[in-house]
Design an enzyme around this catalytic site. Structure first.
Site, PDB file in Angstrom:
ATOM      1  N   THR A 141       0.840  -1.197   0.000  1.00 42.90           N
ATOM      2  CA  THR A 141       0.000   0.000   0.000  1.00 42.90           C
ATOM      3  C   THR A 141       0.868   1.237   0.000  1.00 42.90           C
ATOM      4  O   THR A 141       1.844   1.317   0.753  1.00 42.90           O
ATOM      5  CB  THR A 141      -0.975   0.070   1.202  1.00 42.90           C
ATOM      6  OG1 THR A 141      -1.651   1.339   1.198  1.00 42.90           O
ATOM      7  CG2 THR A 141      -0.277  -0.101   2.541  1.00 42.90           C
ATOM      8  N   ASP A 143      -0.136   3.925   1.095  1.00 44.38           N
ATOM      9  CA  ASP A 143      -0.546   4.681   2.280  1.00 44.38           C
ATOM     10  C   ASP A 143       0.339   4.409   3.493  1.00 44.38           C
ATOM     11  O   ASP A 143       0.304   5.158   4.464  1.00 44.38           O
ATOM     12  CB  ASP A 143      -1.998   4.370   2.640  1.00 44.38           C
ATOM     13  CG  ASP A 143      -2.976   4.868   1.590  1.00 44.38           C
ATOM     14  OD1 ASP A 143      -2.704   5.921   0.995  1.00 44.38           O
ATOM     15  OD2 ASP A 143      -3.999   4.202   1.359  1.00 44.38           O
ATOM     16  N   GLN A 300       0.691   9.329  -8.293  1.00 44.02           N
ATOM     17  CA  GLN A 300       1.639   8.988  -7.234  1.00 44.02           C
ATOM     18  C   GLN A 300       1.748   7.487  -6.993  1.00 44.02           C
ATOM     19  O   GLN A 300       2.688   7.034  -6.341  1.00 44.02           O
ATOM     20  CB  GLN A 300       1.273   9.720  -5.941  1.00 44.02           C
ATOM     21  CG  GLN A 300      -0.128   9.458  -5.438  1.00 44.02           C
ATOM     22  CD  GLN A 300      -0.692  10.633  -4.653  1.00 44.02           C
ATOM     23  OE1 GLN A 300      -0.103  11.084  -3.675  1.00 44.02           O
ATOM     24  NE2 GLN A 300      -1.839  11.138  -5.073  1.00 44.02           N
TER      25      GLN A 300
END
Length: 405
Positions: A141, A143, A300
């Site tokens: 991920t 994140d 991104q």
């Protein structure tokens, strides 16, 4: 070994998720796997009996090298939430029937929080049903919000792209002799790791971003406007990094303060978009400053031309480590990275209990967020090793070459 392997990808893609797929495939074949199947569009595709034999696709060193350099999810992804076992036993019976038909003994799922929920449920069902299939999670991920692991594969490359892009935006923003404001929206629903990477832009050849706002702290719009007004009064153009998931004190996302189309996925997550646009419009209308919004969006997570070699290597390694652990009898686990040294940087792989990882968010520690709307040097020091080195794209006719099914 006896039995076959199956692997799937789920959730939002990254620039290096396919490197983990390469790690699973190559290690499984090297350890004697007969067939390595790939689920097309994750667990949802498996339920629809959509899968391919990867041995037919990844049959050369060149194919593996291209796969490592290919962004997004080679096998396709999904956002499909398995029901609770008690609510839909027939769903699990169907999954295990398909796995048994394919003679699967090892199941690997590459993904983030929601994907690890799938591993948790499948490994739990295997225990109650008496199945000997091993289930392993491979972390992914951008994140960086998975618990236990030091960081997640995918984050380093996204952080590298963000830091490099912010440097370029800053250079562009300073060309005129009057103040302007650029608000850059960066992914991060509830965790601000990605937005924090904007701080890496500051260096001896770059002034750095002026303000950074993460979702870990409530966002004060009035304070924000005062900060922008005061900084602009010095005649300086500003570049501000904001997480898409920043919230005001009453719990609303900033993008919800404006008109927006609300879309919610299978896991109940709202689609994030519009934070930078809302703030930029407010700056222009109330402060009379030239202002623009930039939403990096999917750039991104798919900018493989700006990927970190450290990230690619670690993504490959966690795939291989998952196969090793499963072949040695582990199940219901997720491979995690443990940082054992900062100078020189070094991480090793371990396994963690999926029940302690699935549906748990790791957020930026509050002590790494400053009171003057920025982040600390400790956070920059944590991120910097993850963006190091590059793996050059294989260029054909002036453009990067990718591998597709």
């Amino acid at each position: 070994m006896n039995g076959n392997v199956i692997v799937g990808q789920s959730g939002g893609p990254t620039a290096v998720i396919n490197s983990s797929l390469a790690g699973v495939f190559k290690t499984a074949k090297d350890r004697g796997a007969n067939k390595v199947y790939g689920m097309c569009h994750g667990i949802k595709g498996l339920l629809d009996r959509k899968f391919i034999d990867l041995s037919d696709k990844l049959d050369s060193t060149m194919a593996i090298d291209l796969l490592k350099r290919t962004p997004s999810s080679y096998l396709g992804s999904c956002r499909y939430k398995l029901p609770e076992i008690k609510d839909s036993k027939e769903t699990y019976d169907k999954i295990f029937q398909i796995l048994n038909e394919l003679e699967i003994k090892y199941f690997f799922y590459i993904g983030g929080n929601d994907s690890m929920d799938t591993i948790k449920k499948l490994s739990d069902y295997a225990i109650v049903s008496g199945s000997d299939i091993k289930f392993m999670g491979v972390p992914k991920t951008i994140d960086n919000d998975l618990a236990i692991t030091d960081h997640t594969p995918g984050y380093g490359s996204a952080a590298k792209f963000i830091a490099a892009t912010m440097k370029e935006i800053i250079r562009d923003g300073l060309v005129y002799d009057y103040p302007s404001v650029t608000v850059v929206e960066i992914m991060g629903r509830n965790a601000g790791w990605l937005t924090a990477a904007a701080a890496l832009a500051k260096s001896d050849d770059c002034e750095g971003v002026d303000l950074i706002y993460l979702p870990e702290k409530p966002f004060d719009i009035d304070r924000f406007m005062v900060r922008v007004k005061d900084l602009a009064a010095k005649g300086k153009s500003l570049v501000i990094a904001v997480s898409e998931g920043i919230k005001v004190s009453d719990g609303r996302y900033v993008f919800e303060l404006d008109n927006h189309v609300e879309m919610i996925d299978a896991f109940g997550h709202k689609q994030m978009s519009g934070t930078a646009k809302f703030l930029s419009n407010k700056i222009a209308s109330e402060l009379g400053l030239k202002s623009r919004a930039i939403e990096l969006s999917t750039l991104q997570r798919c900018a493989a031309h700006m990927s970190s070699r450290t990230d690619i290597t670690e993504a490959y390694n966690v795939g291989g480590a998952a196969v090793k652990a499963a072949f040695e009898g582990e199940t219901g686990k997720v491979v995690v990275l443990k940082r054992v040294s900062d100078d020189p940087y070094m991480c090793i792989t371990e396994t963690g209990d999926v029940h302690k990882i699935a549906n748990v968010e790791k957020k930026v520690p509050l002590e790494w967020i400053t009171d003057d709307d920025y982040v600390t040097d400790e956070l920059v020091h944590y991120i910097r090793p993850l963006i190091q080195a590059e793996l050059s794209p294989i260029m054909i006719d002036g453009l990067p070459r990718h591998l597709k099914v």
